[in-house]
Write a protein that holds these residues in place. Structure first.
Motif, PDB file in Angstrom:
ATOM      1  N   MET A  10      -4.486   1.534   0.675  1.00 22.62           N
ATOM      2  CA  MET A  10      -4.263   0.309  -0.085  1.00 22.62           C
ATOM      3  C   MET A  10      -5.453   0.022  -0.987  1.00 22.62           C
ATOM      4  O   MET A  10      -6.611   0.189  -0.582  1.00 22.62           O
ATOM      5  CB  MET A  10      -4.037  -0.872   0.863  1.00 22.62           C
ATOM      6  CG  MET A  10      -3.539  -2.125   0.185  1.00 22.62           C
ATOM      7  SD  MET A  10      -3.252  -3.462   1.388  1.00 22.62           S
ATOM      8  CE  MET A  10      -2.429  -4.664   0.363  1.00 22.62           C
TER       9      MET A  10
ATOM     10  N   ARG B  80      -4.615  -5.925  -1.992  1.00 20.31           N
ATOM     11  CA  ARG B  80      -5.525  -5.779  -0.845  1.00 20.31           C
ATOM     12  C   ARG B  80      -6.515  -6.945  -0.799  1.00 20.31           C
ATOM     13  O   ARG B  80      -6.788  -7.492   0.262  1.00 20.31           O
ATOM     14  CB  ARG B  80      -6.273  -4.448  -0.921  1.00 20.31           C
ATOM     15  CG  ARG B  80      -7.278  -4.289   0.213  1.00 20.31           C
ATOM     16  CD  ARG B  80      -7.755  -2.878   0.369  1.00 20.31           C
ATOM     17  NE  ARG B  80      -8.737  -2.500  -0.629  1.00 20.31           N
ATOM     18  CZ  ARG B  80      -9.493  -1.397  -0.533  1.00 20.31           C
ATOM     19  NH1 ARG B  80      -9.345  -0.573   0.494  1.00 20.31           N
ATOM     20  NH2 ARG B  80     -10.364  -1.095  -1.474  1.00 20.31           N
TER      21      ARG B  80
ATOM     22  N   TRP C 192      -6.719  -9.502   2.314  1.00 25.14           N
ATOM     23  CA  TRP C 192      -7.959  -9.613   3.101  1.00 25.14           C
ATOM     24  C   TRP C 192      -8.498 -11.051   3.090  1.00 25.14           C
ATOM     25  O   TRP C 192      -9.036 -11.529   4.083  1.00 25.14           O
ATOM     26  CB  TRP C 192      -9.011  -8.655   2.560  1.00 25.14           C
ATOM     27  CG  TRP C 192     -10.274  -8.682   3.391  1.00 25.14           C
ATOM     28  CD1 TRP C 192     -11.417  -9.369   3.136  1.00 25.14           C
ATOM     29  CD2 TRP C 192     -10.478  -8.011   4.627  1.00 25.14           C
ATOM     30  NE1 TRP C 192     -12.331  -9.164   4.129  1.00 25.14           N
ATOM     31  CE2 TRP C 192     -11.778  -8.323   5.061  1.00 25.14           C
ATOM     32  CE3 TRP C 192      -9.680  -7.158   5.398  1.00 25.14           C
ATOM     33  CZ2 TRP C 192     -12.305  -7.833   6.246  1.00 25.14           C
ATOM     34  CZ3 TRP C 192     -10.207  -6.657   6.583  1.00 25.14           C
ATOM     35  CH2 TRP C 192     -11.516  -6.997   6.996  1.00 25.14           C
TER      36      TRP C 192
ATOM     37  N   ILE D 283      -6.001  -1.574   6.111  1.00 25.42           N
ATOM     38  CA  ILE D 283      -6.132  -2.355   4.883  1.00 25.42           C
ATOM     39  C   ILE D 283      -7.350  -1.957   4.052  1.00 25.42           C
ATOM     40  O   ILE D 283      -7.348  -2.073   2.829  1.00 25.42           O
ATOM     41  CB  ILE D 283      -6.166  -3.863   5.229  1.00 25.42           C
ATOM     42  CG1 ILE D 283      -6.108  -4.705   3.960  1.00 25.42           C
ATOM     43  CG2 ILE D 283      -7.381  -4.216   6.046  1.00 25.42           C
ATOM     44  CD1 ILE D 283      -5.970  -6.193   4.248  1.00 25.42           C
TER      45      ILE D 283
ATOM     46  N   GLY E  54       0.797  -1.203   0.000  1.00 21.27           N
ATOM     47  CA  GLY E  54       0.000   0.000   0.000  1.00 21.27           C
ATOM     48  C   GLY E  54       0.832   1.256   0.000  1.00 21.27           C
ATOM     49  O   GLY E  54       2.046   1.254  -0.199  1.00 21.27           O
TER      50      GLY E  54
END
Length: 900
Positions: A176, A181, A185, A170, A98
């Motif tokens: 990001m 991402r 996640w 996040i 990011g």
């Protein structure tokens, strides 16, 4: 009993955790003024400040997570020694992902050595002497977010995405975006993410991601959302915190909570205060369970163990402790309950139970019961409360083995099951019903007594015509004129006797009046009233009552004195009556002489017979007026009875209305699962059976149950009109109708008027889908489906502890997993469950807060010290796998569902 029992492990409980706390190593950390952190004593003060602040704010768990540093962890752990505060060491790193790095929190077991943690920071690409920029800000790790999560997890830590919506979070689009991402996640090793407020307040993209509905970002299961302070001063510690439910105060316990966050993670606003009664503790002395002590959890408790280890004994003795009101009603369940008490609990054994009532305020009570003795209730100070029964402080619901199946076959039990959802709405109606029935029973007694008296009067009065005809013949002979004086004397004697009887009756009535004229004084003594704010007013009322009672007593005394004077004046010993008696005796002599003189003139005629018949006529004639008065009284009694019966029937209709509303509410709550309904006076079969018990030889009575128009009033009305009407209305043969009418005389009909044809409960289970339901009544269901329907009702929300022995008996295992477990998970924060089971799905997938593993030898059952806890405790998990049916399979199902 001391509070030592509270120290016994009772499994998983919510502890308040702040898992993101910085240290003075952070350049933005605000230290208390006047301290020099180069001095060890001042550093110790700061470390102690962490613990004091946590204790003051009710924090139980602290995560010490400084950026790229672990230098303060040992000092804070030392400060926590001797307290209940648990320190989870860790750090916060910035992944090389990011814009400017994404922050990740790493936590490790409480006893992890800081050198190990320091080495991990180095391995993450942050050498010891190169972790911070010149301005003190932390450097980025050399690993990407996805790599960092894998690295920490591989090294026995857990990962939390820090402040996901803020800078370096996040989900912050400024920090990001893109495929990296999405990949980070979706990493299932990322167990939790920090959010600023309660999960329900999230909106837009963040809400969709956390609800697991956002395309691309969908995980195998939604992620846990937690709340942390990110504290950079002592004062900020605990400003935001998370309730985390754990039994094992280890990293495994935290991981378990995150993976099952629906059950074990709560925002402060989401935690449900316990608005329900509960069984806190029980101990047994004597019998098979001698020495057993269990500190129950507020939520889901499961007793497991091999056959003969005492699971049923624990539950049945708990039920026994609360008294006969909670003993089984079904015959087979009752037999099993009594057999356990007799063979396993045995004479001289005792159970002590600590309970907490929730209404109107929380209060503890102690219940004790010894075999064959009634239960006793004590307050927290051990004072015996002689006027209280256990059900006056806490009610329980309890079901033994196979008892649910018995209920599924019995409409009476099913009605009682519905009534538990009504609460006290029925209480007044049921009390009024009892009162009405009592009044109607007394009315029946008065009616039959008066009817009997009237029948007796009719019989006597019926003799008058013949007597008067005989007297008429005597008059034709001329005899009455000759002995007229004697006849008048006899008439006077009757008058005197009637006066004496009337005075005696009046004296008795005055005695009754005196008894009924006592004014009950509900007010306490004048001394006790001194404490009242309106004591003068209340004391004045008390004096008014006292004066009124004194006046009534004077009036009663006057009446008693007056009637005594009258009674003395008309008694046989009074001067006037004695004088009349003398005159009567003289007239009697004259009459005897006259009879001798008239002998030849009235040959064949008996003057004494005339006198006797004349006297009898004089006695009987007043009875006509008496009968008239009694006819009037009977009419009033009949009128009152009609009024009472009308009120009784209306009361029962109101009971039905309350139950009908409850059923509609239940059906709404169980939308697509169950449909519950009631039919007014629907249990006509029981009425037909009752009629059979009142008479013998009748046939076709069962046909009555098939007639929808059957009611107690309609049946009695038809019987009163005769056999043909009964036959016509209810479709039975004239012969059977005649036998019914012949056997049901007036007294039985009067008794029958208060008979209650019970409301019939119909419970229907949806055997298809919610979208296309297909409901079938329990009478048409299989054994498993019957029990499914009843158990679904039993598990509905209530404030009473629910005790069930092996609810899985006769149930399909699929239903246990798909329905029972889900209901337990939903309701256990609103109600206490204590369940004995041999099915692993209940404690494992239901996420039982307390699992008690019972063991036994030939004579004694017990729970070992390390066999209390939840499934986040390895010592409990192993026996769950080996003892329970499908233990390993249940854990596999859990792994498939929750990822572990």
């Amino acid at each position: 009993m001391s509070n030592a029992y509270l120290k016994i492990n009772n499994g998983a409980n919510f502890l308040l955790a702040d898992l993101h706390i910085h240290t003075p190593q952070d350049k933005r950390f605000t230290c208390p003024s006047g301290l020099n952190l180069n001095k060890q004593a001042d550093r110790k003060k700061v470390a102690e400040g962490y613990i004091k602040t946590a204790m003051d704010k009710g924090i139980n768990i602290l995560g010490i997570t400084e950026h790229n540093d672990v230098s303060w962890i040992d000092e804070i752990r030392d400060a926590a020694k001797g307290t209940d505060i648990i320190i989870f060491p860790g750090f916060e790193l910035s992944a090389d992902s990011g814009a400017g790095g994404i922050h990740i929190i790493a936590l490790f077991e409480p006893d992890t050595d800081v050198t190990v943690l320091d080495d991990l920071i180095t391995q993450a690409g942050l050498p010891r002497n190169s972790r911070f920029h010149h301005d003190g800000s932390p450097k980025l790790s050399s690993k990407s977010l996805d790599e960092l999560v894998d690295f920490i997890t591989k090294n026995k830590g857990i990962c939390i995405a820090a402040h996901v919506i803020r800078d370096h979070g996040i989900l912050n689009k400024e920090s990001m975006t893109g495929e990296l991402r999405v990949k980070a996640w979706a990493n299932e090793k990322l167990l939790a993410a920090e959010i600023p407020d309660v999960r329900a307040k999230l909106t837009g993209f963040a809400k969709n991601v956390f609800d697991n509905t956002q395309d691309l970002y969908k995980r195998k299961r939604s992620i846990a959302g937690i709340y942390s302070s990110d504290a950079r001063s002592l004062e900020e510690i605990g400003n935001r915190a998370t309730w985390i439910k754990i039994s094992s105060k280890t990293l495994h316990g935290i991981k378990h909570a995150f993976l099952d966050w629906e059950s074990r993670v709560r925002h402060i606003e989401e935690l449900i205060e316990n608005p329900f009664s509960k069984i806190i503790y029980a101990e047994w002395s004597g019998g098979f369970l001698d020495g057993l002590k269990i500190h129950f959890n507020d939520n889901l408790n499961c007793l497991i163990g091999g056959k003969g280890t005492g699971k049923s004994t624990v539950l049945e003795t708990l039920r026994f402790a609360f008294g006969t009101e909670f003993c089984p009603k079904a015959e087979k369940a009752k037999e099993q309950h009594e057999e356990i008490l007799k063979d396993v609990f045995k004479k001289g054994s005792r159970i002590k139970v600590v309970v907490e009532a929730h209404h109107p305020i929380k209060k503890k009570y102690f219940i004790e019961r010894t075999y064959n003795d009634p239960p006793i209730v004590k307050d927290e100070n051990g004072e015996f409360l002689s006027d209280l029964k256990p059900c006056d402080v806490v009610c329980i619901e309890s079901y033994g083995q196979k008892e649910i199946y018995e209920i599924s076959k019995n409409v009476v039990f099913q009605l009682k099951l519905i009534d538990k959802f009504i609460g006290n709405q029925l209480d007044k109606l049921l009390d009024d019903e009892k009162s009405l029935i009592s009044q109607i029973d007394q009315n029946k007694t008065d009616y039959l007594r008066l009817k009997k008296e009237i029948d007796g009067l009719n019989e006597k009065i019926g003799r008058l015509p013949k007597l008067e005809e005989d007297l008429k013949k005597y008059k034709e002979s001329g005899l009455p004129e000759k002995i007229a004086q004697k006849s008048k004397y006899e008439q006077e004697q009757q008058y005197i006797t009637q006066v004496q009887d009337a005075v005696t009756t009046t004296k008795k009535n005055i005695g009754k009046i005196k008894t009924s004229l006592s004014i009950s004084d509900p007010l306490p003594s004048a001394e006790e009233l001194e404490e009242m704010p309106n004591k003068k007013l209340l004391i004045d009322l008390k004096n008014i009552i006292k004066k009124g009672q004194e006046d009534l007593e004077k009036l009663c005394k006057q009446m008693e004195d007056s009637i005594s004077v009258v009674q003395d004046s008309v008694s046989d010993t009074s001067d006037s009556i004695k004088k009349w008696k003398t005159l009567y005796d003289e007239e009697e002599k004259k009459y005897q002489e006259l009879i001798k003189q008239l002998g030849s003139d009235f040959e064949g005629i008996d003057p004494n017979d005339f006198i006797e018949k004349q006297n009898e006529v004089n006695k009987l004639k007043p009875l006509k007026a008496t009968k008239g008065q009694k006819d009037k009284e009977l009419s009033e009694i009949a009128k009152k009875r009609k009024e009472l019966l009308t009120n009784l029937y209306e009361n029962r209709r109101q009971q039905f209305a309350v139950r009908d509303k409850a059923c509609r509410n239940i059906t709404e709550r169980l939308n697509g699962i169950l449909r519950v309904s009631v039919e007014y006076e629907g249990d006509r079969v029981s009425f037909a059976e009752h009629l059979k018990s009142l008479r013998s030889g009748a046939q076709q009575l069962e046909k009555l149950a098939e007639n929808n128009s059957l009611s107690v009033p309609s049946f009695i009305d038809a019987v009163s009109q005769g056999a043909e009407k009964v036959s016509e209305i209810f479709g039975i043969t004239t012969n059977s109708a005649a036998k019914i009418c012949e056997s049901l005389k007036e007294d039985k009909l009067l008794e029958l008027e208060t008979y209650k044809i019970e409301t019939k409960t119909t419970i229907e289970l949806n055997v298809a889908t919610k979208d296309k339901p297909k409901y079938q009544s329990t009478k048409n269901l299989s054994v498993g489906q019957k029990c499914t329907a009843i158990l679904t009702l039993i598990l509905l929300e209530s404030c009473n502890p629910l005790i069930i022995d092996q609810p899985e008996d006769d149930l399909d295992n699929t239903f246990i997993f798909s329905d029972i477990v889900q209901k337990l998970r939903k309701e256990k924060e609103r109600r206490q469950f204590i369940i004995a089971t041999h099915n692993a799905n209940i404690p494992v997938l239901g996420d039982a807060e307390l699992i008690s593993v019972l063991t036994a030898d030939a004579e004694h059952g017990e729970v070992q010290k390390d066999h209390f806890g939840s499934i986040d405790d390895e010592a409990v998990r192993k026996p769950v796998e080996t003892i329970l049916e499908g233990g390993r399979e249940a854990f596999q199902l859990r792994k498939d569902k929750y990822g572990f």
